[in-house]
Write a protein that holds these residues in place. Sequence first.
Motif, PDB file in Angstrom:
ATOM      1  N   CYS A 199       0.834  -1.206   0.000  1.00  0.00           N
ATOM      2  CA  CYS A 199       0.000   0.000   0.000  1.00  0.00           C
ATOM      3  C   CYS A 199       0.863   1.248   0.000  1.00  0.00           C
ATOM      4  O   CYS A 199       0.586   2.210  -0.735  1.00  0.00           O
ATOM      5  N   MET A 200       1.907   1.259   0.818  1.00  0.00           N
ATOM      6  CA  MET A 200       2.742   2.447   0.889  1.00  0.00           C
ATOM      7  C   MET A 200       3.429   2.717  -0.445  1.00  0.00           C
ATOM      8  O   MET A 200       3.559   3.877  -0.859  1.00  0.00           O
ATOM      9  N   ALA A 201       3.864   1.681  -1.141  1.00  0.00           N
ATOM     10  CA  ALA A 201       4.484   1.878  -2.446  1.00  0.00           C
ATOM     11  C   ALA A 201       3.507   2.546  -3.410  1.00  0.00           C
ATOM     12  O   ALA A 201       3.873   3.465  -4.153  1.00  0.00           O
ATOM     13  N   GLY A 202       2.267   2.110  -3.384  1.00  0.00           N
ATOM     14  CA  GLY A 202       1.269   2.714  -4.256  1.00  0.00           C
ATOM     15  C   GLY A 202       0.930   4.138  -3.857  1.00  0.00           C
ATOM     16  O   GLY A 202       0.716   5.006  -4.716  1.00  0.00           O
ATOM     17  N   ILE A 203       0.874   4.418  -2.560  1.00  0.00           N
ATOM     18  CA  ILE A 203       0.582   5.763  -2.087  1.00  0.00           C
ATOM     19  C   ILE A 203       1.709   6.715  -2.464  1.00  0.00           C
ATOM     20  O   ILE A 203       1.470   7.845  -2.908  1.00  0.00           O
ATOM     21  N   ILE A 204       2.947   6.262  -2.309  1.00  0.00           N
ATOM     22  CA  ILE A 204       4.085   7.109  -2.674  1.00  0.00           C
ATOM     23  C   ILE A 204       4.065   7.393  -4.161  1.00  0.00           C
ATOM     24  O   ILE A 204       4.350   8.525  -4.599  1.00  0.00           O
ATOM     25  N   GLU A 205       3.711   6.409  -4.974  1.00  0.00           N
ATOM     26  CA  GLU A 205       3.570   6.659  -6.406  1.00  0.00           C
ATOM     27  C   GLU A 205       2.540   7.763  -6.653  1.00  0.00           C
ATOM     28  O   GLU A 205       2.765   8.661  -7.470  1.00  0.00           O
ATOM     29  N   GLY A 206       1.420   7.707  -5.934  1.00  0.00           N
ATOM     30  CA  GLY A 206       0.393   8.727  -6.099  1.00  0.00           C
ATOM     31  C   GLY A 206       0.868  10.103  -5.677  1.00  0.00           C
ATOM     32  O   GLY A 206       0.582  11.108  -6.336  1.00  0.00           O
ATOM     33  N   ARG A 207       1.606  10.188  -4.567  1.00  0.00           N
ATOM     34  CA  ARG A 207       2.133  11.479  -4.117  1.00  0.00           C
ATOM     35  C   ARG A 207       3.125  12.032  -5.127  1.00  0.00           C
ATOM     36  O   ARG A 207       3.128  13.238  -5.413  1.00  0.00           O
ATOM     37  N   LEU A 208       3.984  11.178  -5.661  1.00  0.00           N
ATOM     38  CA  LEU A 208       4.942  11.640  -6.668  1.00  0.00           C
ATOM     39  C   LEU A 208       4.235  12.096  -7.940  1.00  0.00           C
ATOM     40  O   LEU A 208       4.650  13.075  -8.571  1.00  0.00           O
ATOM     41  N   MET A 209       3.160  11.403  -8.303  1.00  0.00           N
ATOM     42  CA  MET A 209       2.382  11.826  -9.457  1.00  0.00           C
ATOM     43  C   MET A 209       1.812  13.218  -9.224  1.00  0.00           C
ATOM     44  O   MET A 209       1.828  14.076 -10.116  1.00  0.00           O
ATOM     45  N   ARG A 210       1.320  13.466  -8.009  1.00  0.00           N
ATOM     46  CA  ARG A 210       0.812  14.797  -7.683  1.00  0.00           C
ATOM     47  C   ARG A 210       1.938  15.834  -7.753  1.00  0.00           C
ATOM     48  O   ARG A 210       1.729  16.971  -8.184  1.00  0.00           O
ATOM     49  N   ALA A 211       3.128  15.478  -7.287  1.00  0.00           N
ATOM     50  CA  ALA A 211       4.253  16.414  -7.341  1.00  0.00           C
ATOM     51  C   ALA A 211       4.604  16.760  -8.785  1.00  0.00           C
ATOM     52  O   ALA A 211       4.921  17.912  -9.098  1.00  0.00           O
ATOM     53  N   VAL A 212       4.555  15.760  -9.668  1.00  0.00           N
ATOM     54  CA  VAL A 212       4.788  16.023 -11.093  1.00  0.00           C
ATOM     55  C   VAL A 212       3.713  16.957 -11.634  1.00  0.00           C
ATOM     56  O   VAL A 212       4.004  17.932 -12.345  1.00  0.00           O
ATOM     57  N   GLU A 213       2.456  16.682 -11.307  1.00  0.00           N
ATOM     58  CA  GLU A 213       1.352  17.525 -11.783  1.00  0.00           C
ATOM     59  C   GLU A 213       1.477  18.951 -11.266  1.00  0.00           C
ATOM     60  O   GLU A 213       1.245  19.925 -12.011  1.00  0.00           O
ATOM     61  N   ASP A 214       1.868  19.093  -9.990  1.00  0.00           N
ATOM     62  CA  ASP A 214       2.021  20.431  -9.427  1.00  0.00           C
ATOM     63  C   ASP A 214       3.209  21.163 -10.045  1.00  0.00           C
ATOM     64  O   ASP A 214       3.185  22.387 -10.206  1.00  0.00           O
ATOM     65  N   THR A 215       4.256  20.416 -10.385  1.00  0.00           N
ATOM     66  CA  THR A 215       5.398  21.024 -11.073  1.00  0.00           C
ATOM     67  C   THR A 215       4.964  21.593 -12.417  1.00  0.00           C
ATOM     68  O   THR A 215       5.327  22.729 -12.777  1.00  0.00           O
ATOM     69  N   LEU A 216       4.178  20.838 -13.150  1.00  0.00           N
ATOM     70  CA  LEU A 216       3.691  21.295 -14.453  1.00  0.00           C
ATOM     71  C   LEU A 216       2.711  22.457 -14.304  1.00  0.00           C
ATOM     72  O   LEU A 216       2.719  23.394 -15.117  1.00  0.00           O
ATOM     73  N   ARG A 217       1.889  22.404 -13.278  1.00  0.00           N
ATOM     74  CA  ARG A 217       0.862  23.437 -13.090  1.00  0.00           C
ATOM     75  C   ARG A 217       1.471  24.769 -12.690  1.00  0.00           C
ATOM     76  O   ARG A 217       0.998  25.835 -13.114  1.00  0.00           O
ATOM     77  N   THR A 218       2.532  24.717 -11.875  1.00  0.00           N
ATOM     78  CA  THR A 218       3.102  25.945 -11.313  1.00  0.00           C
ATOM     79  C   THR A 218       4.376  26.407 -12.002  1.00  0.00           C
ATOM     80  O   THR A 218       4.832  27.527 -11.746  1.00  0.00           O
ATOM     81  N   ASP A 219       4.965  25.542 -12.852  1.00  0.00           N
ATOM     82  CA  ASP A 219       6.280  25.852 -13.427  1.00  0.00           C
ATOM     83  C   ASP A 219       7.259  26.227 -12.318  1.00  0.00           C
ATOM     84  O   ASP A 219       7.993  27.223 -12.413  1.00  0.00           O
ATOM     85  N   SER A 220       7.274  25.417 -11.294  1.00  0.00           N
ATOM     86  CA  SER A 220       8.103  25.700 -10.120  1.00  0.00           C
ATOM     87  C   SER A 220       8.814  24.431  -9.673  1.00  0.00           C
ATOM     88  O   SER A 220       8.230  23.337  -9.719  1.00  0.00           O
ATOM     89  N   PRO A 221      10.066  24.547  -9.185  1.00  0.00           N
ATOM     90  CA  PRO A 221      10.761  23.377  -8.632  1.00  0.00           C
ATOM     91  C   PRO A 221      10.336  23.033  -7.218  1.00  0.00           C
ATOM     92  O   PRO A 221      10.726  21.996  -6.680  1.00  0.00           O
ATOM     93  N   THR A 222       9.513  23.881  -6.602  1.00  0.00           N
ATOM     94  CA  THR A 222       9.185  23.717  -5.184  1.00  0.00           C
ATOM     95  C   THR A 222       8.402  22.444  -4.865  1.00  0.00           C
ATOM     96  O   THR A 222       8.707  21.776  -3.865  1.00  0.00           O
ATOM     97  N   PRO A 223       7.363  22.062  -5.644  1.00  0.00           N
ATOM     98  CA  PRO A 223       6.619  20.850  -5.268  1.00  0.00           C
ATOM     99  C   PRO A 223       7.503  19.615  -5.110  1.00  0.00           C
ATOM    100  O   PRO A 223       7.296  18.822  -4.184  1.00  0.00           O
TER     101      PRO A 223
END
Length: 238
Positions: A91-115
């Motif tokens: 479960c944790m492996a899948g959750i971490i994948e989801g969090r990283l996916m969100r970080a990628v999406e936020d990087t694209l949305r904000t054009d920022s290295p911060t996420p």
Amino acid sequence: MAARKRKAGERAPVPAIRGIDTYPGPDTYPDAYAGPGEDDMAGLDEMRLTLAQVRADQQLGVEAEGSDAWEEAVDRHLAEIEAAGLDQAACMAGIIEGRLMRAVEDTLRTDSPTPAREEIRIFETSDGDLVDPGETPPAQAMAFATLLGWLANRGPRPVPSTATQRVPAWVRQALGDGPADAVDRVVGILGGDEERSAALAGPADALGAEFLPALVWMAAGLVAVYGGGDARWLLGRT
């Protein structure tokens, strides 16, 4: 989230360290790495529900969250997860994948290295709370394995040969010189086996805390350049 409240009740308040409002990190689950017990099972139930939400997001897109279709997908994925008997590590492996996916999406949305930096900081903080010195930090290890799987030039969605030039160029334009310089040092990960091995040796050690964020930035670059902005491209589907 409606499905979470209906099935698992309210969680404790989110710790201040969390810089991105996405799925819970490993530090939020009761005794997530403890032995069998009542608290351990409560943590497992919560982790399974969160993983079901991750899978619903990956299936329908995050914009569907809270809709009837999304809640139905959460219920369906939760039933599948429970039937498969997935344990805490899975479960944790899948959750971490989801969090990283969100970080990628936020990087694209904000054009920022911060996420990316904030997400890796969450994993580092969580690992500090969960493991003893000298042990392998589980969240960071799982994050590295997930990112390497996305970036490796193999599988149903191989990385195009032009990626070693186009992805760093995108990072420089969208995120700035600092992130681009970090990506330049490990961009060989996008190449063949020899290039990948070289990039994972000295350059990775030299980057230190910027190493895992650099992999997130590369993943975002791949999605921007080749995936039409849809982070599900990293999973081999859009």
